[in-house]
Design an enzyme around this catalytic site. Structure first.
Site, mmCIF file in Angstrom:
data_model
loop_
_atom_site.group_PDB
_atom_site.id
_atom_site.type_symbol
_atom_site.label_atom_id
_atom_site.label_comp_id
_atom_site.label_asym_id
_atom_site.label_seq_id
_atom_site.Cartn_x
_atom_site.Cartn_y
_atom_site.Cartn_z
ATOM 1 N N ASP A 9 0.877 -1.184 0.000
ATOM 2 C CA ASP A 9 0.000 0.000 0.000
ATOM 3 C C ASP A 9 0.904 1.221 0.000
ATOM 4 O OD1 ASP A 9 -1.937 2.068 0.622
ATOM 5 O OD2 ASP A 9 -3.244 0.456 1.372
ATOM 6 N N ASP A 10 0.522 2.232 -0.762
ATOM 7 C CA ASP A 10 1.356 3.428 -0.825
ATOM 8 C C ASP A 10 1.064 4.408 0.300
ATOM 9 O OD1 ASP A 10 -1.167 3.887 -2.065
ATOM 10 O OD2 ASP A 10 -0.391 5.758 -2.900
ATOM 11 N N ASP A 53 -3.107 -3.449 -2.301
ATOM 12 C CA ASP A 53 -3.985 -2.314 -2.593
ATOM 13 C C ASP A 53 -4.016 -2.089 -4.108
ATOM 14 O OD1 ASP A 53 -5.641 -0.099 -2.050
ATOM 15 O OD2 ASP A 53 -3.917 1.263 -2.170
ATOM 16 N N ILE A 331 23.748 -61.711 -17.113
ATOM 17 C CA ILE A 331 23.793 -62.016 -18.544
ATOM 18 C C ILE A 331 25.233 -62.414 -18.914
ATOM 19 C CG2 ILE A 331 23.454 -61.112 -20.875
ATOM 20 C CD1 ILE A 331 21.384 -59.188 -19.717
ATOM 21 N N ASN A 338 28.472 -55.313 -25.740
ATOM 22 C CA ASN A 338 28.792 -53.882 -25.831
ATOM 23 C C ASN A 338 29.966 -53.628 -26.765
ATOM 24 O OD1 ASN A 338 26.815 -52.745 -24.179
ATOM 25 N ND2 ASN A 338 27.990 -53.121 -22.302
ATOM 26 N N GLU A 373 24.667 -55.647 -15.973
ATOM 27 C CA GLU A 373 23.905 -56.786 -16.499
ATOM 28 C C GLU A 373 23.458 -57.727 -15.383
ATOM 29 O OE1 GLU A 373 28.340 -57.951 -16.865
ATOM 30 O OE2 GLU A 373 27.100 -56.143 -16.774
#
Length: 457
Positions: A9-10, A53, A331, A338, A373
């Site tokens: 608010d001013d 305000d 695995i 890879n 794996e």
């Protein structure tokens, strides 16, 4: 409930008055005299709610509110416009700018505090969801906030609970074209419809005959499925005390009869947007929780999840004197995959193996990728003999059908080795169970791979 309130608010006297009133209620208060100062405070995340305000030099309150709601960093901060402007057009302008409420001066202390507490409670709940749903992005730039800013608040599903047909039809007519409205004249049936209907907003007439409307609101808040559903009260001018009580039990907003159609539409749009924003946050939280316990490549549970839950499964098996077994699966010669086909080829093998693994075990079994794996399967209610049968099934599913790489461009022979261990008794722990299965796995590899070996303990 403590919260930090920014009062904008001013006029210095107005600032001091509101600061004194809020401080007396144990809120932490900071002040700003201009719109830009308010924006700066909010950008630094230094407040939980803004009391704003309208009539200020330079940048008025409407523009401040629009900027706050358009910025992903401040969109979530509730804004209450408090002003001497009292025309319906002023109220509508404030709500359309994104304000969560619009109060006309002079505002009674009890009404102001109830509204502040209600919005602060909602904001803190949203803060918790935002913080918990945060992953790698900045919170302010999350998908939920971006979507919330773009959301018009239209095309929601609204249930009107009002036993006066003429009243409910007026509300439905006012919302026509913006929202899909359903009407329920029986308050006792309303709770079931809310629980089953996935409504975005529930509008409740406070003047229900032979039924306590606030009890219905409290019941909606108490159910898990409807806890986050916004509730809006429609009240008569002499029901202020009941409205304040409604805010205390969790009502999100209210309107006083006679209801101005444009204000009704604006307030319902705000609630629809808030519901959608909260739903997105909860969805993000759920996704974040799933990501935290799921291996991104294979879709199996990850090591963290297994380590968290394995001991509890063992404790449960011991307390019930039931069997439990573990498989450690590796695995064979995965490094060759890879090296020959690259990591993309290796990823394809891991994904396909995970699909075959999931197809080989039950829903109650816990299938996890430990890393690389190596995989683990925890099988409640499973003794050593059955566990070995399952392990052979996994091994056969891999060796019997070649793996496809590059959408069938290459076919690859893949085999796995499996170590099996079963719970020995109450002295067994997660680490010892997995260690025995791991030792059995290494024995399977030493004996030539593509085989199942059970722990001899």
């Amino acid at each position: 409930m403590t919260a930090r309130i920014l009062v904008v608010d001013d006029i210095a006297a107005n600032l001091k008055l509101l600061e004194a009133r809020l401080t007396a209620e144990y809120f932490d208060v900071i002040t700003a005299a201009t719109g830009q100062e308010a924006l700066d405070v909010c950008a630094r995340a230094q407040c939980d709610i803004v009391l704003l305000d309208v009539m200020m030099p330079g940048m008025d309150g409407f523009e401040v509110c629009r900027r706050l709601k358009a910025d992903p960093q401040t969109h979530h901060i509730p804004v209450i416009i408090i002003t001497a402007l009292d025309q319906p057009s002023d109220r509508l302008q404030g709500l359309e700018a994104g304000a969560d409420d619009f109060l006309t001066k002079p505002v009674a202390d009890i009404a102001l505090m109830a509204r502040v507490r209600s919005l602060t409670r909602l904001k803190m709940l949203g803060d918790e969801l935002r913080l918990r749903a945060q992953t790698t992005r900045e919170i302010g730039m999350s998908d939920a906030l971006i979507a919330a800013i773009a959301d018009t608040g239209r095309d929601g599903r609204v249930l009107v609970v009002d036993d006066r047909e003429s009243s409910s039809e007026r509300i439905a007519l006012a919302l026509e074209g913006e929202q899909t409205v359903e009407i329920e004249g029986d308050p006792q049936e309303a709770l079931f419809r809310v629980a089953e209907g996935d409504f975005d907003v529930v509008i409740v007439a406070l003047s229900l005959e032979n039924y306590d409307a606030l009890r219905l609101c409290a019941q909606i808040r108490s159910l898990e499925r409807t806890r986050m559903t916004p509730v809006v009260l429609i009240a008569a001018p002499d029901q202020n005390a009941r409205v304040l009580r409604g805010l205390e039990v969790g009502v999100n907003d209210y309107l006083i009869r006679p209801v101005e159609p444009n204000e009704l539409k604006a307030r319902i749009r705000t609630q629809v947007k808030r519901r959608r924003y909260t739903d997105r946050l909860r969805s993000n939280l759920q996704n974040s929780m799933e990501l935290a316990v799921t291996d991104g490549l294979t879709g199996l549970h990850n090591r963290r999840y297994m380590e968290t839950h394995l001991q509890s499964l063992i404790d449960q098996a011991v307390s019930r004197d039931r069997p439990l077994s573990a498989l450690v699966v590796d695995i064979d010669y995965f490094k060759r995959v890879n090296d020959t086909y690259g990591h993309d080829g290796g990823d394809e093998v891991l994904r396909e193996f995970s699909r075959r693994l999931k197809a080989s075990v039950r829903g109650i079994d816990l299938a996890c990728r430990l890393g690389g794996e190596e995989f683990v399967v925890i099988m409640p209610e499973t003794d050593a003999a059955v566990a070995r049968v399952v392990a052979e099934r996994i091994r056969t599913k891999c060796s019997a059908t070649r793996f496809e790489l590059g959408r069938g461009a290459r076919l690859l022979d893949v085999t796995v080795s499996v170590g099996v261990a079963s719970l020995n008794g109450p002295q067994d722990e997660a680490a010892t169970l997995l260690k025995r299965a791991d030792v059995a796995l290494y024995k399977a590899k030493a004996e030539g791979r593509n085989r199942v070996v059970a722990d001899a303990a």
